[in-house]
Design an enzyme around this catalytic site. Structure first.
Site, short mmCIF file in Angstrom:
data_model
loop_
_atom_site.label_atom_id
_atom_site.label_comp_id
_atom_site.label_asym_id
_atom_site.label_seq_id
_atom_site.Cartn_x
_atom_site.Cartn_y
_atom_site.Cartn_z
N HIS A 120 -12.47 -7.10 8.44
CA HIS A 120 -12.18 -8.15 7.47
C HIS A 120 -10.72 -8.06 7.06
CE1 HIS A 120 -12.27 -6.03 3.46
NE2 HIS A 120 -13.15 -5.22 4.02
N ASP A 132 -8.54 -0.93 2.49
CA ASP A 132 -9.66 -1.90 2.52
C ASP A 132 -9.12 -3.32 2.49
OD1 ASP A 132 -12.10 -3.10 2.41
OD2 ASP A 132 -12.58 -2.45 0.37
N GLU A 166 -15.04 -11.32 3.20
CA GLU A 166 -16.00 -10.20 3.28
C GLU A 166 -16.33 -9.69 1.90
OE1 GLU A 166 -17.18 -5.87 3.51
OE2 GLU A 166 -15.53 -6.84 2.45
N GLU A 167 -15.31 -9.63 1.06
CA GLU A 167 -15.48 -8.97 -0.24
C GLU A 167 -16.42 -9.74 -1.15
OE1 GLU A 167 -14.67 -6.05 -0.67
OE2 GLU A 167 -12.82 -5.56 0.41
N ASP A 195 -13.73 -1.01 9.00
CA ASP A 195 -13.52 -1.30 7.58
C ASP A 195 -13.26 0.03 6.89
OD1 ASP A 195 -13.54 -2.29 5.03
OD2 ASP A 195 -15.56 -3.16 5.13
N HIS A 282 -10.92 -0.52 -4.05
CA HIS A 282 -10.95 -1.77 -4.83
C HIS A 282 -10.05 -1.72 -6.07
CE1 HIS A 282 -14.78 -3.63 -2.85
NE2 HIS A 282 -13.80 -3.39 -2.00
#
Ligand code: TRP
Ligand code: ZN
Length: 469
Positions: A120, A132, A166-167, A195, A282
């Site tokens: 992603h 990420d 994706e998130e 990922d 994140h």
């Protein structure tokens, strides 16, 4: 189109070899060679993605300009390398305003034996998403560029994907798989996901580590002594899940997110027990300092290893199935004409047609008057090696569906395949003939082009090979 008179070319054998760098140290490596993917270049892609985030509020979230600029960056690099690149807008199931998926296929090898490699490309809103998932995105981009640079003879087909949104729920990849026909889905032999492959306190995790699809991924990390483990934390949480739901075999690498490293893992891999694999998961600190270069390098090289194991073949598929040396000699017509017999003047780098790979090919017929030309060689067909493939470009001035001019593949004089002017197409098409009936025997293989009295049809033949059935 009128026909050539032979350009006698004392060619310049074009050597289309595999990479010169062994993937891993001799002695510990699995059999096949694959190129080293330069981690410096992977990090240069990350630096670009980080700058893109910096110009767009510190994020590359799927609905923002940072994502669109990421797509443009990856797309530009791929196109410059010769890829056919498609932006697929996500028209259902994605967040409103999400940018497109990006799909790039290396247009060689069996279109019914597709190996997909995806990552992603979006980040969360909170940060630039370097681990990420700049990490997976950059590693795939450099792998795609490495494949194009090496340009090996392909057996299977490689398709890369960079997913949107994706998130917010694996939405881009889900849309892609849903959009395929069932025939297109069943052409995908395996999907590999990347990922978070550079977690600073990470581990070496393989998705479905004991599965057949995972075998080359695992074998590469095993060869480095890494003792990879199952990616339990990531199960069902990234884009491989979209493929899993349709029964497509999946695997991939990951180094972990917010879960904590165990003491056994710290003993095995180093790092800090009791701390998250990625302490910036994140968060805004998922920046260029949040990259484990060693892990990123190991994953990047393992991706190349898997691509080469699964999709690259010169007749040697590395599978130990009796098909490790191509029984067809000089099937690419690059090294003189031996051992081909028959009308060997058809072999060369003639102007007016071009090779499928390299510079030379066999151009059978194509005069516009009554002609028959053949090339032949005798091969012994190993039991594990019965799939005859060749690339044929049929170039005709005929029209309609009547077969006036024909191309035949024969074994010991028996016709196994016939094509004609009615099968003409713009470029080369890979064709396959099953030689299972000849397993274990010697057979005279011949390729013959025949024309009637008017309107030329040329049959341009290249890259004849016997592969594992
Ligand atoms: N990176 C994905 C996410 O943003 C999925 C994910 C969660 C993941 N945990 C993981 C991927 C562990 C690999 C390993 O949620
Ligand atoms: Zn992710």
């Amino acid at each position: 189109m009128k026909r050539r008179f032979a350009v006698a070319s004392l060619s310049l054998a074009v050597v289309l070899g595999l990479g010169t760098l062994p993937a891993v140290a001799a002695g510990t490596a699995p059999a096949a060679q694959s190129p080293d993917v330069d981690v410096t270049k992977v990090k240069a892609h990350l630096t670009e993605l980080h700058s893109i985030a910096g110009r767009n509020g510190g994020t590359r979230r799927s609905t923002g300009q940072g994502y669109r600029d990421s797509v443009a960056y990856v797309k530009g690099k791929l196109q410059a390398a010769g890829y056919t690149v498609t932006e697929q807008p996500c028209t259902s199931g994605c967040s409103s305003g999400a940018g497109p998926n990006l799909i790039a296929e290396w247009p060689h090898g069996d279109a019914n034996d597709v190996y997909m490699f995806g990552a992603h490309l979006d980040s969360v809103s909170a940060g630039p998403g370097m681990n990420d998932n700049g990490s997976g995105s950059a590693a795939l981009l450099e792998n795609a560029l490495t494949l194009a640079r090496q340009n090996p003879t392909m057996q299977g087909r490689v398709r890369f994907a960079w997913w949107t949104d994706e998130e917010q729920g694996l939405n881009g990849s889900d849309f892609y798989v849903r959009s395929l026909s069932s025939a297109q889905r069943s052409a995908i032999t395996a999907y590999y996901n990347f990922d978070m492959i550079a977690s600073t306190n990470g581990g070496y995790f393989v998705n479905h580590v004991t599965s057949a699809a995972a075998a080359p991924m695992k074998a590469y990390w095993d060869s480095l002594g890494l003792q990879p483990e199952e990616n339990t934390e990531g199960a069902g949480r990234s884009d491989d899940y979209s493929f899993e739901q349709y029964g497509i075999p999946t695997s991939g690498y990951a180094m972990g997110a917010s879960a904590r490293k165990t003491s056994a893992q710290a003993a095995k891999w180093g790092g800090t027990a009791g701390t998250s694999y990625d302490p910036c998961y994140h968060r805004s600190c998922d920046n260029l300092d949040n990259i484990n270069t060693t892990g990123l390098d190991r994953a990047s090289d393992g991706i190349a290893y898997t691509i080469w194991q699964r999709a690259v073949g010169t007749g040697d598929d590395g599978g130990g199935d009796g098909c490790d040396t191509d029984p067809v000699v000089n099937g690419g017509f690059e090294s003189g004409s031996s051992p081909w017999t028959g009308d060997t003047g058809t072999i060369g780098a003639h102007s007016g047609q071009s090779a499928h790979t390299g510079t030379r090919f066999a151009w059978l017929a194509g005069y516009g008057s009554t002609h028959t030309e053949s090339v032949a060689q005798t091969v012994t067909v190993p039991a594990g090696c019965t799939r005859l493939t060749y690339w044929l470009h049929i170039d005709t001035d005929e029209s309609g569906t009547t077969a006036y001019d024909t191309f035949k593949v024969k074994a010991d004089g028996t016709t196994l395949a016939t094509l004609s002017n009615a099968d003409a197409r713009d470029g080369y098409v890979q064709r396959t003939v099953d030689l299972g009936a000849y397993a274990g025997r010697q057979v005279a293989l011949s390729f013959t082009g025949s024309e009637d009295g008017s309107l030329q049809t040329g049959f341009v033949l290249d890259d004849v090979s016997l592969l594992a059935g």
